[in-house]
Design a protein around this motif. Sequence first.
Motif, PDB file in Angstrom:
ATOM      1  N   ALA A  44       0.942  -1.141   0.066  1.00 28.78           N
ATOM      2  CA  ALA A  44      -0.058   0.025   0.102  1.00 28.78           C
ATOM      3  C   ALA A  44       0.909   1.279  -0.095  1.00 28.78           C
ATOM      4  CB  ALA A  44      -0.974   0.102   1.226  1.00 28.78           C
ATOM      5  N   MET A  45       1.764   1.271   0.647  1.00 27.92           N
ATOM      6  CA  MET A  45       2.776   2.566   0.725  1.00 27.92           C
ATOM      7  C   MET A  45       3.622   2.734  -0.583  1.00 27.92           C
ATOM      8  SD  MET A  45       2.002   4.038   3.810  1.00 27.92           S
ATOM      9  CE  MET A  45       0.259   3.651   3.082  1.00 27.92           C
ATOM     10  N   ALA A  46       3.928   1.716  -0.992  1.00 25.40           N
ATOM     11  CA  ALA A  46       4.952   1.675  -2.329  1.00 25.40           C
ATOM     12  C   ALA A  46       3.718   2.411  -3.397  1.00 25.40           C
ATOM     13  CB  ALA A  46       5.265   0.482  -2.781  1.00 25.40           C
ATOM     14  N   PHE A  47       2.656   1.757  -3.252  1.00 27.78           N
ATOM     15  CA  PHE A  47       1.590   2.344  -4.651  1.00 27.78           C
ATOM     16  C   PHE A  47       1.110   3.848  -4.138  1.00 27.78           C
ATOM     17  CE2 PHE A  47      -2.076   2.700  -6.903  1.00 27.78           C
ATOM     18  CZ  PHE A  47      -2.034   1.574  -7.595  1.00 27.78           C
ATOM     19  N   GLN A  48       1.057   4.112  -3.021  1.00 31.19           N
ATOM     20  CA  GLN A  48       0.601   5.617  -2.488  1.00 31.19           C
ATOM     21  C   GLN A  48       2.142   6.475  -2.912  1.00 31.19           C
ATOM     22  OE1 GLN A  48      -0.864   6.452   1.216  1.00 31.19           O
ATOM     23  NE2 GLN A  48       0.796   7.948   1.664  1.00 31.19           N
ATOM     24  N   TRP A  49       3.063   6.002  -2.505  1.00 41.19           N
ATOM     25  CA  TRP A  49       4.172   6.948  -2.758  1.00 41.19           C
ATOM     26  C   TRP A  49       4.306   7.071  -4.343  1.00 41.19           C
ATOM     27  CZ3 TRP A  49       9.920   4.909  -2.128  1.00 41.19           C
ATOM     28  CH2 TRP A  49      10.889   6.073  -2.286  1.00 41.19           C
ATOM     29  N   LYS A  69       3.450  12.209  -5.634  1.00 35.29           N
ATOM     30  CA  LYS A  69       4.883  12.611  -5.637  1.00 35.29           C
ATOM     31  C   LYS A  69       5.356  13.685  -5.066  1.00 35.29           C
ATOM     32  CE  LYS A  69       5.476   9.534  -9.633  1.00 35.29           C
ATOM     33  NZ  LYS A  69       5.681   9.283 -10.864  1.00 35.29           N
ATOM     34  N   GLY A  70       4.172  14.755  -4.911  1.00 34.36           N
ATOM     35  CA  GLY A  70       4.882  15.956  -4.125  1.00 34.36           C
ATOM     36  C   GLY A  70       3.726  17.018  -4.667  1.00 34.36           C
ATOM     37  N   ALA A  71       4.058  18.513  -4.290  1.00 31.61           N
ATOM     38  CA  ALA A  71       3.476  19.425  -4.895  1.00 31.61           C
ATOM     39  C   ALA A  71       4.416  20.689  -5.050  1.00 31.61           C
ATOM     40  CB  ALA A  71       2.362  19.700  -3.681  1.00 31.61           C
ATOM     41  N   TYR A  72       3.926  21.855  -5.693  1.00 29.57           N
ATOM     42  CA  TYR A  72       4.592  22.870  -5.881  1.00 29.57           C
ATOM     43  C   TYR A  72       5.855  22.720  -6.432  1.00 29.57           C
ATOM     44  CZ  TYR A  72       1.509  25.129  -2.335  1.00 29.57           C
ATOM     45  OH  TYR A  72       0.443  25.548  -1.603  1.00 29.57           O
ATOM     46  N   GLY A  73       5.899  21.629  -7.071  1.00 26.20           N
ATOM     47  CA  GLY A  73       7.225  21.348  -7.945  1.00 26.20           C
ATOM     48  C   GLY A  73       8.405  20.772  -6.872  1.00 26.20           C
ATOM     49  N   PHE A  74       8.052  20.451  -5.760  1.00 18.56           N
ATOM     50  CA  PHE A  74       8.682  19.533  -4.940  1.00 18.56           C
ATOM     51  C   PHE A  74       8.450  18.176  -4.832  1.00 18.56           C
ATOM     52  CE2 PHE A  74       8.462  24.153  -2.718  1.00 18.56           C
ATOM     53  CZ  PHE A  74       9.559  24.480  -3.113  1.00 18.56           C
ATOM     54  N   SER A  75       9.457  17.409  -4.954  1.00 20.10           N
ATOM     55  CA  SER A  75       9.432  15.903  -4.798  1.00 20.10           C
ATOM     56  C   SER A  75       9.212  15.545  -3.145  1.00 20.10           C
ATOM     57  CB  SER A  75      10.578  15.268  -5.499  1.00 20.10           C
ATOM     58  OG  SER A  75      10.486  15.428  -6.737  1.00 20.10           O
ATOM     59  N   SER A  76       8.202  14.955  -2.817  1.00 17.92           N
ATOM     60  CA  SER A  76       8.081  14.650  -1.409  1.00 17.92           C
ATOM     61  C   SER A  76       7.372  13.511  -1.229  1.00 17.92           C
ATOM     62  CB  SER A  76       7.443  15.798  -0.683  1.00 17.92           C
ATOM     63  OG  SER A  76       6.965  15.495   0.630  1.00 17.92           O
ATOM     64  N   SER A  77       7.988  12.725  -0.420  1.00 18.00           N
ATOM     65  CA  SER A  77       7.292  11.196  -0.060  1.00 18.00           C
ATOM     66  C   SER A  77       6.148  11.634   1.065  1.00 18.00           C
ATOM     67  CB  SER A  77       8.447  10.376   0.811  1.00 18.00           C
ATOM     68  OG  SER A  77       7.650   9.329   1.163  1.00 18.00           O
ATOM     69  N   THR A  78       5.189  10.586   0.889  1.00 14.03           N
ATOM     70  CA  THR A  78       4.133  10.747   1.764  1.00 14.03           C
ATOM     71  C   THR A  78       4.094   9.585   2.835  1.00 14.03           C
ATOM     72  OG1 THR A  78       2.900   9.345   0.219  1.00 14.03           O
ATOM     73  CG2 THR A  78       2.719  11.886   0.178  1.00 14.03           C
ATOM     74  N   ILE A  79       5.393   8.760   2.687  1.00  6.13           N
ATOM     75  CA  ILE A  79       5.286   7.612   3.545  1.00  6.13           C
ATOM     76  C   ILE A  79       6.124   7.498   4.374  1.00  6.13           C
ATOM     77  CG2 ILE A  79       4.055   6.247   1.718  1.00  6.13           C
ATOM     78  CD1 ILE A  79       6.757   4.961   0.924  1.00  6.13           C
ATOM     79  N   PHE A  80       7.298   8.481   4.558  1.00  5.26           N
ATOM     80  CA  PHE A  80       8.490   8.467   5.282  1.00  5.26           C
ATOM     81  C   PHE A  80       9.004   9.711   5.442  1.00  5.26           C
ATOM     82  CE2 PHE A  80      10.265   6.107   1.626  1.00  5.26           C
ATOM     83  CZ  PHE A  80      10.981   7.175   1.339  1.00  5.26           C
TER      84      PHE A  80
END
Length: 215
Positions: free
Chosen positions: A119-124, A128-139
């Motif tokens: 589930a977390m791999a799928f979500q990640w 992938k982020g916002a405002y042009g920033f890459s950001s993880s939602t799982i760690f």
Amino acid sequence: MNLNHEAQIHYTVSFIGGFLGIFPIVNAAHFLGSAQTSNLIDIVLGALNGEGNTVFLHAFGAFLYAFAVFLVTFLPKHSKANVKILAMLVDVSAGVAMWLFPTEKKLPLTVYLYPTFFAMAFQWCAFKGAYGFSSSTIFSSNNFRQFISALTEIFFNGDKSFSLKAKFFGITLLCFHLGLTLSWLSWHFFGNAGFLFVILPCTTVVYYGKKTKAL
């Protein structure tokens, strides 16, 4: 698409990442299942020690993680599937699976990581982020690094242009750990059934995303 709507969805999904990510920690495995580093190391150690069963269990976990990444990468180019909505359905399914897991801890500890791996791999990969920033939602490792880096630029290097970056990564960290906190409280009072509460933020993401056309 309004970038602020995208960011709000990202914050909510980060909350979900924290909410579901705590499952193997409070149950049996006692470590985070949202990343693969420890799992891949255990495959190598199991092989070096001649522990075939250990290798198989961890290798299957790696397969689940890899399969989720494959699906999010493959489906948008070969179907009309909305992987972000699918990610919310996967997260709800993971919450149900976590609820159904036996509490006696008779299963191999690695097995308790399986719902989180997929589930977390799928979500990640879907968010992938916002405002042009890459950001993880799982760690939080990279999010924390980016947050501290942005604060350093603002307060010690005098560059106020990093304010949005600091705000974005700071709120992402806050939402992730808020999700983790509320998940622990839900688990503490309701046991594994507490993970069913993930239905609420997942439904919110889908409703708000479709309403604002951010999904």
